[in-house]
Scaffold this active site. Structure first.
Site, PDB file in Angstrom:
ATOM      1  N   ASN A 169      50.859  41.942  35.464  1.00 57.38           N
ATOM      2  CA  ASN A 169      49.953  42.834  34.683  1.00 57.38           C
ATOM      3  C   ASN A 169      48.905  41.775  33.960  1.00 57.38           C
ATOM      4  O   ASN A 169      49.427  40.738  33.287  1.00 57.38           O
ATOM      5  CB  ASN A 169      50.884  43.651  33.836  1.00 57.38           C
ATOM      6  N   ASP A 237      41.781  52.255  28.530  1.00 56.99           N
ATOM      7  CA  ASP A 237      41.136  52.583  27.405  1.00 56.99           C
ATOM      8  C   ASP A 237      39.753  52.312  27.595  1.00 56.99           C
ATOM      9  O   ASP A 237      39.466  51.133  28.089  1.00 56.99           O
ATOM     10  CB  ASP A 237      41.626  52.539  25.888  1.00 56.99           C
TER      11      ASP A 237
END
Ligand code: G3I
Length: 305
Positions: A169, A237
Site C-alpha cells: 500500500n 479522499d
C-alpha cells in the site's frame, strides 16, 4: 443500488471506509457506517504502536472491537498495517539491524496470527518508497535492515495467515508517469516473477491541489492489474467541494469500475469532520452526516458501471 456498498456489490466490488474505534459510540457515525459500507479499515488500531506498545506485549482491544462491529454487520475488514516506518512504538524506533529485523518479523507473525482467517486483506507493508524523481526506497530503520525486508514481511504474513490477501500500500503512486509509481510496479513484477507472496496493491489516493487525480489513473490501475494482482483504492479522499469535487470522485470511481481487477474502493473516513486532514472537506458526508454532491456522483458512477 441505493447505498455505496449495495451498488458496488452489483459488480462484485466492495465500498469501504476507515473507522476509528472511539467513534463507534457516535450514533450518527455508526448509522452511516452500517447503512453505506461493506468494508472497514481500522484507521489507527492495527498499527504497530497500537498492537505492540511494548516489545512482546500485544494489545488488540481496539482492533478487535472494530472487527467485531464489522462482523456483526456483515462487513469485511482490511488490516492496516503490519510494517511501516511511521507510527512505530518508541522501542522499535530505537532499534536497528538484525534485532530490528527479528522484531519486525515477530510483529508480523504475532499480529497476523491473532487475526488469522478474520480479515479480507492485510496492508502488509505501507509506504516503503521515496517521493520524488529517484524511484528508490524510502530511507527508514526497516530499509536499513536490508533491501529484502519487504519480501521477508510478506513471507512471514503468508506463513501466519495463508488465506488473507496480502497487499502493498502506498501514496503518490497514482500517476503512471511518476518514478515512484514505476518503482513500485517493478517491485511487484519482481515479486510475482520470483513467487514472493503478494495478492494486491493498494493506491491510497489522497488527492488535493498538489496531488491531483492524474489523467492516467486508470492506466496505472490496469497496468498493475496486468501483473496478476488485485488493485484497490485504499484511502480515498479528495480536497475540494461542490460540483468540482463531485466530478473528481466520479472519475476515480469510473477508473476503478473500468478495471476488472479493481475490486474495491475505501474512503478515508465518513464525514468531513472525521478526516485526518485538520481542515477541508475531502469526504462524502458533511459534518452533520448529510450526503454531499460527491456522494451522489460516486453512487451514480457505481450504478452505471
Ligand atoms: O490517540 C492519541 C491521543 O491519545 C492523543 O491525545 C492525541 C494527541 O495528538 O493523539 C492521538 O493519536 C493520534 C491518532 O491519529 C489518533 O487520532 C495521532 O497523534 C495522530 O498522528 C494520528 O494520525 C493518524 C495518521 O495516520 C498517523 O500517521 C490519522 O488518524 C490517520 O488517518 C492517518 O492515516 C494514514 C494511513 O495510516 C497511511 N496513509 C496516510 C494516512 C493519512 O495520513
Amino acid at each position: 443500488g441505493t447505498t455505496l456498498g449495495a451498488s458496488a456489490a452489483e459488480s462484485g466490488r466492495y465500498f469501504g471506509t476507515a473507522v476509528a474505534a472511539n467513534k463507534l459510540s457516535d450514533s450518527t457515525y455508526v448509522g452511516i457506517l452500517n447503512r453505506e459500507f461493506t468494508m472497514v479499515t481500522p484507521e489507527n488500531e492495527m498499527k504497530i504502536d497500537a498492537t505492540e506498545p511494548n516489545q512482546g506485549q500485544f494489545s488488540y482491544g481496539n482492533g478487535d472491537r472494530i472487527v467485531s462491529h464489522a462482523k456483526g454487520q456483515g462487513m469485511r475488514v482490511r488490516g492496516h498495517t503490519l510494517a511501516w516506518h511511521s507510527q512505530q512504538p518508541g522501542w522499535m524506533q530505537n532499534m536497528s539491524g538484525s534485532a530490528l529485523r527479528s522484531a519486525m518479523l515477530n510483529h508480523v507473525t504475532q499480529v497476523a496470527t491473532h487475526y488469522k482467517g478474520q480479515l479480507y486483506a492485510w496492508d502488509v507493508v505501507n509506504e516503503a518508497f521515496a517521493d520524488g524523481g529517484g524511484g528508490g526506497r524510502r530511507d527508514s530503520n526497516l530499509q536499513r535492515t536490508g533491501n529484502d525486508w519487504i519480501e521477508a514481511a510478506f513471507r512471514a504474513a503468508r506463513a501466519a495467515d495463508p488465506d488473507t490477501k496480502l497487499c502493498y500500500n502506498d501514496y503518490n503512486t497514482d500517476d503512471w508517469g511518476q518514478a515512484k509509481t514505476q518503482a513500485v510496479y517493478s517491485m511487484v513484477r519482481d515479486f510475482k516473477s520470483r513467487g514472493v507472496p503478494i495478492d494486491c496493491v493498494g493506491f491510497q489516493s489522497h488527492f488535493n491541489n498538489n496531488s491531483p487525480v492524474p489523467s492516467n489513473y486508470q492506466t496505472t490501475l490496469s497496468s498493475f492489474a496486468a501483473l496478476g494482482v488485485d488493485v484497490q483504492i485504499t484511502e480515498l479522499d479528495i480536497e475540494g467541494s461542490g460540483s468540482t469535487q463531485a466530478a473528481l470522485y466520479q472519475r476515480v470511481v469510473q477508473a476503478c469500475m473500468a478495471v476488472a481487477r479493481c475490486n474495491g474502493i475505501t474512503v478515508w473516513g465518513i464525514r468531513d469532520s472525521d478526516s485526518w486532514r485538520s481542515s477541508g472537506t475531502p469526504l462524502l458526508f458533511d459534518g452533520s452526516g448529510n450526503k454531499k454532491a460527491a456522494y451522489t456522483s460516486a453512487l451514480n458512477a457505481l450504478n452505471s458501471g
